[in-house]
Design an enzyme around this catalytic site. Structure first.
Site, mmCIF file in Angstrom:
data_model
loop_
_atom_site.group_PDB
_atom_site.id
_atom_site.type_symbol
_atom_site.label_atom_id
_atom_site.label_comp_id
_atom_site.label_asym_id
_atom_site.label_seq_id
_atom_site.Cartn_x
_atom_site.Cartn_y
_atom_site.Cartn_z
ATOM 1 N N SER A 2 22.218 4.110 92.887
ATOM 2 C CA SER A 2 22.890 4.894 91.857
ATOM 3 C C SER A 2 24.062 5.652 92.486
ATOM 4 O O SER A 2 23.982 6.052 93.647
ATOM 5 C CB SER A 2 21.872 5.885 91.276
ATOM 6 N N GLN A 79 31.953 3.518 90.684
ATOM 7 C CA GLN A 79 32.031 4.268 89.427
ATOM 8 C C GLN A 79 33.375 4.998 89.394
ATOM 9 O O GLN A 79 33.731 5.654 90.368
ATOM 10 C CB GLN A 79 30.892 5.289 89.373
ATOM 11 N N TYR A 162 30.910 14.968 81.882
ATOM 12 C CA TYR A 162 32.269 14.842 82.409
ATOM 13 C C TYR A 162 33.200 14.373 81.279
ATOM 14 O O TYR A 162 32.763 14.194 80.139
ATOM 15 C CB TYR A 162 32.272 13.930 83.643
ATOM 16 N N ARG A 210 28.259 4.192 82.147
ATOM 17 C CA ARG A 210 27.117 5.118 82.265
ATOM 18 C C ARG A 210 27.182 6.122 81.132
ATOM 19 O O ARG A 210 28.228 6.722 80.886
ATOM 20 C CB ARG A 210 27.104 5.829 83.625
ATOM 21 N N LEU A 283 14.118 9.533 88.954
ATOM 22 C CA LEU A 283 12.798 9.664 89.579
ATOM 23 C C LEU A 283 12.029 8.344 89.603
ATOM 24 O O LEU A 283 10.852 8.307 89.261
ATOM 25 C CB LEU A 283 12.000 10.789 88.907
ATOM 26 N N GLY A 305 18.411 6.655 93.105
ATOM 27 C CA GLY A 305 19.294 7.682 93.642
ATOM 28 C C GLY A 305 18.728 8.313 94.895
ATOM 29 O O GLY A 305 18.820 7.758 95.992
ATOM 30 N N ARG A 306 18.087 9.464 94.714
ATOM 31 C CA ARG A 306 17.689 10.271 95.865
ATOM 32 C C ARG A 306 16.745 9.572 96.828
ATOM 33 O O ARG A 306 16.788 9.824 98.033
ATOM 34 C CB ARG A 306 17.101 11.600 95.376
HETATM 35 C C1 LIG Z 1 23.826 14.250 95.443
HETATM 36 C C2 LIG Z 1 23.935 13.593 94.098
HETATM 37 C C3 LIG Z 1 25.179 13.194 93.633
HETATM 38 C C4 LIG Z 1 25.299 12.530 92.395
HETATM 39 N N1 LIG Z 1 26.519 12.056 92.000
HETATM 40 C C5 LIG Z 1 26.610 11.269 90.898
HETATM 41 C C6 LIG Z 1 27.799 10.565 90.598
HETATM 42 O O1 LIG Z 1 28.767 10.549 91.345
HETATM 43 N N2 LIG Z 1 27.825 9.850 89.437
HETATM 44 C C7 LIG Z 1 26.736 9.754 88.601
HETATM 45 O O2 LIG Z 1 26.817 9.103 87.554
HETATM 46 N N3 LIG Z 1 25.582 10.366 88.905
HETATM 47 C C8 LIG Z 1 25.480 11.085 90.040
HETATM 48 N N4 LIG Z 1 24.273 11.624 90.392
HETATM 49 C C9 LIG Z 1 23.083 11.275 89.605
HETATM 50 C C10 LIG Z 1 22.386 10.058 90.220
HETATM 51 O O3 LIG Z 1 23.201 8.898 90.153
HETATM 52 C C11 LIG Z 1 21.059 9.763 89.510
HETATM 53 O O4 LIG Z 1 21.331 9.456 88.164
HETATM 54 C C12 LIG Z 1 20.098 10.958 89.569
HETATM 55 O O5 LIG Z 1 20.020 11.477 90.902
HETATM 56 C C13 LIG Z 1 18.675 10.583 89.105
HETATM 57 O O6 LIG Z 1 18.169 9.525 89.872
HETATM 58 P P1 LIG Z 1 17.132 9.769 91.104
HETATM 59 O O7 LIG Z 1 15.972 10.563 90.549
HETATM 60 O O8 LIG Z 1 16.745 8.373 91.538
HETATM 61 O O9 LIG Z 1 17.857 10.540 92.160
HETATM 62 C C14 LIG Z 1 24.146 12.313 91.605
HETATM 63 C C15 LIG Z 1 22.903 12.753 92.072
HETATM 64 C C16 LIG Z 1 22.785 13.356 93.308
HETATM 65 C C17 LIG Z 1 21.424 13.750 93.802
#
Ligand SMILES: Cc1cc2nc3c(=O)[nH]c(=O)nc-3n(C[C@H](O)[C@H](O)[C@H](O)COP(=O)(O)O)c2cc1C
Length: 337
Positions: A2, A79, A162, A210, A283, A305-306
């Site tokens: 992500s 993105q 955004y 998205r 998550l 993501g994380r």
């Molecule tokens: C450090 C960080 C930066 C993020 N930057 C973006 C981003 O640039 N664009 C976006 O659409 N989402 C961004 N997100 C959201 C993630 O893409 C993702 O949707 C969100 O963390 C939930 O997924 P996860 O639980 O697997 O982390 C960011 C999240 C984190 C933690």
């Protein structure tokens, strides 16, 4: 993977950090790597450390990353974004604060309507029709640069409060012209951008959008709106809807938990009037959880993501867990013979 902002760019330019960070996840077997939100204009950055794609000079650094990602057998994706009323911040580690034009590294911000994100935030300047055209052209120029840089999947960021999300939500868009009011008017900006992007992005490469499927706030954007929007996105030739939620309004009550955004993706996936590919995120941090979502037909793509920040080898480990198969980056194979 992500998209995740790293706030490690300099004047929008990718640094060694980006090559090593994304390169590690490519070595880790990640199928597709979605590079973080890259700003289509300098004033569309969340903070000065945001990655940029607003100058031709940015292409070279991005090209270095896409080349390495491809060499590892992964697909380079990016993105493209404008942060709208959520631009101009100071970000350091987990801390952030709004910057005003008079602050160092701050600038004037724009939005569909002159409504601040929070009481501490700057009041954005309402975009006029000329500015709307400028932003549309900036997205198209960014798409062209992304193609030149070697990306094979382009995602337009219309989520998380955004700029493009601000046009969609009735809470942030109070315009009285052709870009505000009805559903058709609030979605016009996004569709006009897609139309311009499609003029420069080849039809055999996919486009994703998205979305935040809900604002999680009474009177805001809803799942029903997202289902309707996704149908129209598919009809327009968008290949993937990447379904996230929230971000428009601070302190919205969000029931965060394992797979909490999945029901939104699933509802769009199960819409009989739409065959768009659907991504889910939020998550999802175990291979079995991800596999179950795919097997149940709740989504076509899993965005991680994380967990990929913690564990760049998530995908290689998942292959071992699910398929009882060991896959290593090629140079490691000699060690496990
Ligand atoms: C450090 C960080 C930066 C993020 N930057 C973006 C981003 O640039 N664009 C976006 O659409 N989402 C961004 N997100 C959201 C993630 O893409 C993702 O949707 C969100 O963390 C939930 O997924 P996860 O639980 O697997 O982390 C960011 C999240 C984190 C933690």
């Amino acid at each position: 993977m992500s998209p995740m902002c790293m706030y490690s760019a300099v004047d929008g330019f990718a640094t060694d950090w980006h090559l090593v960070h994304y390169g590690s996840r490519a070595m880790g077997g990640t199928g597709t790597i979605m590079i973080e939100a890259a700003a289509v204009r300098a004033d569309g950055r969340i903070a000065v450390g945001d990655l940029g794609i607003y100058k031709d000079e940015h292409i070279e650094g991005l090209q270095r990353i896409t080349k390495f990602i491809r060499e590892q057998g992964s697909v380079p994706a990016i993105q493209i974004a404008h942060a709208g009323r959520k631009a101009s911040n100071w970000v350091s580690g987990a801390e952030s604060k709004t910057l005003f034009p008079e602050d160092k590294d701050g600038w004037e911000i724009i939005a569909p309507s002159a409504i601040a994100f929070s009481p501490e935030s700057q009041i954005p300047k309402e975009m006029d029709l000329e500015e709307i055209q400028n932003i549309q052209n900036a997205f198209a120029d960014a798409a062209e640069r992304a193609l030149k840089a070697g990306f094979e999947l382009l995602e337009i960021h219309s989520a998380h409060g955004y700029l493009l999300n601000e046009f969609l939500s009735p809470l942030t868009n109070k315009r009285t012209d052709d870009y505000g009011g009805s559903f058709e008017n609030r979605t016009r900006m996004l569709f006009e951008i897609i139309e311009k992007v499609k003029k420069v992005w080849p039809s055999d490469l996919p486009i994703a959008v998205r979305i935040s499927a809900t604002d999680w706030v009474e009177g805001g954007w809803t799942l029903e709106d997202s289902i309707k929007l996704s149908r129209k996105l598919s009809e327009t030739g968008v290949d993937i809807v990447d379904v996230s939620t929230g971000g428009s309004i601070p302190n919205a009550k969000i029931p965060v938990g394992a797979g909490y955004q999945l029901p939104f993706a699933s509802a769009i996936k199960k819409d009989k009037n739409n065959s768009v590919f659907v991504g889910t995120v939020g998550l999802i941090d175990s291979s079995k959880q991800a596999e179950t979502i795919l097997a149940n037909g709740d989504a076509d793509f899993i965005f991680v993501g994380r967990e990929l920040l913690r564990n760049p080898y998530f995908s290689l480990n998942a292959t071992r867990e699910l398929r009882a198969q060991n896959i290593e980056p090629k140079p490691y194979e000699i060690a496990f013979k």
